[in-house]
Enzyme design. Structure first.
Site, mmCIF file in Angstrom:
data_model
loop_
_atom_site.group_PDB
_atom_site.id
_atom_site.type_symbol
_atom_site.label_atom_id
_atom_site.label_comp_id
_atom_site.label_asym_id
_atom_site.label_seq_id
_atom_site.Cartn_x
_atom_site.Cartn_y
_atom_site.Cartn_z
ATOM 1 C CG ASP A 97 -0.203 -0.253 2.556
ATOM 2 O OD1 ASP A 97 1.249 0.018 2.348
ATOM 3 O OD2 ASP A 97 -0.725 -0.689 3.540
ATOM 4 C CD GLU A 119 0.572 -6.609 3.190
ATOM 5 O OE1 GLU A 119 1.620 -7.060 4.159
ATOM 6 O OE2 GLU A 119 0.611 -5.377 3.123
ATOM 7 C CD GLU A 133 -0.149 4.363 4.965
ATOM 8 O OE1 GLU A 133 1.039 4.710 5.179
ATOM 9 O OE2 GLU A 133 -1.034 5.244 5.163
ATOM 10 C CG HIS A 222 5.391 4.752 11.488
ATOM 11 N ND1 HIS A 222 5.059 3.569 12.060
ATOM 12 C CD2 HIS A 222 4.979 4.902 10.205
ATOM 13 C CE1 HIS A 222 4.684 2.699 11.209
ATOM 14 N NE2 HIS A 222 4.628 3.537 10.024
ATOM 15 N NE ARG A 224 2.547 10.934 5.072
ATOM 16 C CZ ARG A 224 3.361 9.734 4.544
ATOM 17 N NH1 ARG A 224 2.353 8.636 4.630
ATOM 18 N NH2 ARG A 224 4.184 10.094 3.773
ATOM 19 C CG HIS A 255 9.547 7.338 12.042
ATOM 20 N ND1 HIS A 255 9.793 8.435 11.408
ATOM 21 C CD2 HIS A 255 9.197 6.216 11.366
ATOM 22 C CE1 HIS A 255 9.726 8.121 9.953
ATOM 23 N NE2 HIS A 255 9.447 6.547 9.841
#
Length: 386
Positions: A97, A119, A133, A222, A224, A255
């Site tokens: 993704d 996937e 994603e 991490h 967004r 991160h």
């Protein structure tokens, strides 16, 4: 002989595609295999390439300071035009993704080259969660000719979108292939374990603490959509948990994104509990070492929801929804979001209630048995050589 081009650009993609690259390279009489990396993640990607001993045939090296999704998408798309003209593959394989996978799939579509999606079929059905994603995988799914779904639910998502059943294969997730390979590598090499321990020492964590029945909560964050208030809540909850459980160690490999590090500095800058450790990002191999040593995992990651249950580790996911509901249904994963009270309650229950802990840690991992790459190869050998 068919030409196959495997493309990936981020560390998670590389981890999940590495077993497949190595498997393809065993079939030199059947496939002419090329590997292209975009460099969407640079340093983290290179770490995985070294670990799995993969030397790319092409490296787009797109990483630039300050780039955004427009930059990544347009750069991958235009640079792939020349790679596809050069290689002239019969099939392009992409994963998951990421912006890399979607831009590569679109570039292949523009040249009418079939795409295989590893996937495939994961869905939240909310295009803004996770962002970007969810829409990436939906776009890639529309372009792909062949779909390798990790679970039956993923397969059903694709069927619901009118993907032909004979182009879908339920394979399990290749991340379990990679996980088993790395665990065997660690367990079979005492010197390697010592080196990992010394590296953790250099990062400020005495790994010998783990040899004294010390319980460890491993943390990653991490995403967004958690930037801002979400990460502030996460940090406040971690501080409270560290004070509530002074005998438990909390380790957070941070991160590099400043949206992650700033709230950590803001919340813990005036002093942190002695049992919480903020360390630099880890390579995949030492991260799996820590995961194997951990008691539970607190994360907003996608892949960890698949990996940690493979090691018998309960996972608390700091998101409001997940494209991996199979793990929630199986009982290996629980959603706690980014609310302060829910994070504290979820971690506390696992630390305090042994029966609840065992119900999660001993639940069956729905994401495979380590033979996903073999199933993908078997399908493609039949499909491309008939």
């Amino acid at each position: 002989m068919k030409k196959v081009l495997i493309v990936f650009g981020t560390r998670p993609e590389a981890i999940k595609m590495a077993p497949l690259v190595n498997k393809f390279q065993q079939y030199v009489d059947t496939f002419e295999t090329s590997v292209c990396v975009t460099g969407q993640h640079r340093e983290m990607l290179d770490q995985v390439l070294r670990l799995f001993e993969i030397i790319p045939d092409f490296d787009l090296d797109i990483m630039k300071e300050g780039q955004d999704l427009y930059d990544v998408t347009s750069t991958v798309l235009t640079k792939m035009r020349d790679i596809l003209h050069t290689v002239k593959p019969d099939l392009v394989l992409v994963h998951g993704d990421t912006t890399t996978s979607t831009a590569v799939a679109l570039a292949a579509f523009y040249q009418k080259i079939p795409v295989a999606h590893i996937e495939a079929g994961l869905r939240t059905h909310n295009i803004y969660s996770p962002w970007p994603e969810e829409i990436n995988r939906q776009i890639t799914g529309r372009i792909a000719a062949y779909h390798f779904a990790p679970t039956q639910l993923s397969r059903q998502n694709l069927l619901d979108e009118n993907v032909p059943d004979n182009n879908i294969v339920v394979t399990g997730n290749t991340v379990i292939d990679a996980l088993q390979w790395v665990v065997e590598k660690i367990e079979g090499n005492n010197q390697l374990s010592t080196e990992i321990g010394e590296m953790l020492n250099n990062f400020g964590y005495d790994y010998l603490r783990l040899n004294n029945d010390k319980r460890l909560v491993l943390i990653t964050g991490h995403r967004r959509e958690n930037f801002g208030e979400g990460f502030i809540n996460i940090c406040k909850a971690l501080k409270a948990l560290a004070n509530l459980y002074p005998s438990v160690d909390f380790i957070y490999p941070m991160h590099l994104n400043p949206n992650v590090r700033k709230p950590i500095n803001d919340i813990f800058g005036d002093g942190k509990p002695d049992n919480i450790f903020f360390i630099e990002p880890l390579d995949y191999l030492p991260f799996i070492f820590l995961m194997k040593k951990s008691y539970l995992v607190l994360t907003d990651s996608g892949g960890i929801q698949e990996e940690a249950p493979g090691l018998g580790k309960p996972v608390l996911v700091m998101r409001d929804n997940t494209e991996r509901p199979e793990a929630v249904e199986a009982g290996t994963v629980q959603l706690v979001g980014t609310e302060y009270d829910k994070i504290i309650a979820g971690v506390s229950l696992l630390l305090d209630d042994e029966n609840h802990y065992n119900s999660m840690s001993k639940a069956n991992n729905p994401y495979g048995d380590g033979e996903s790459s073999d199933r993908i190869l078997e399908f493609l050998i039949k499909k491309l050589n008939n």
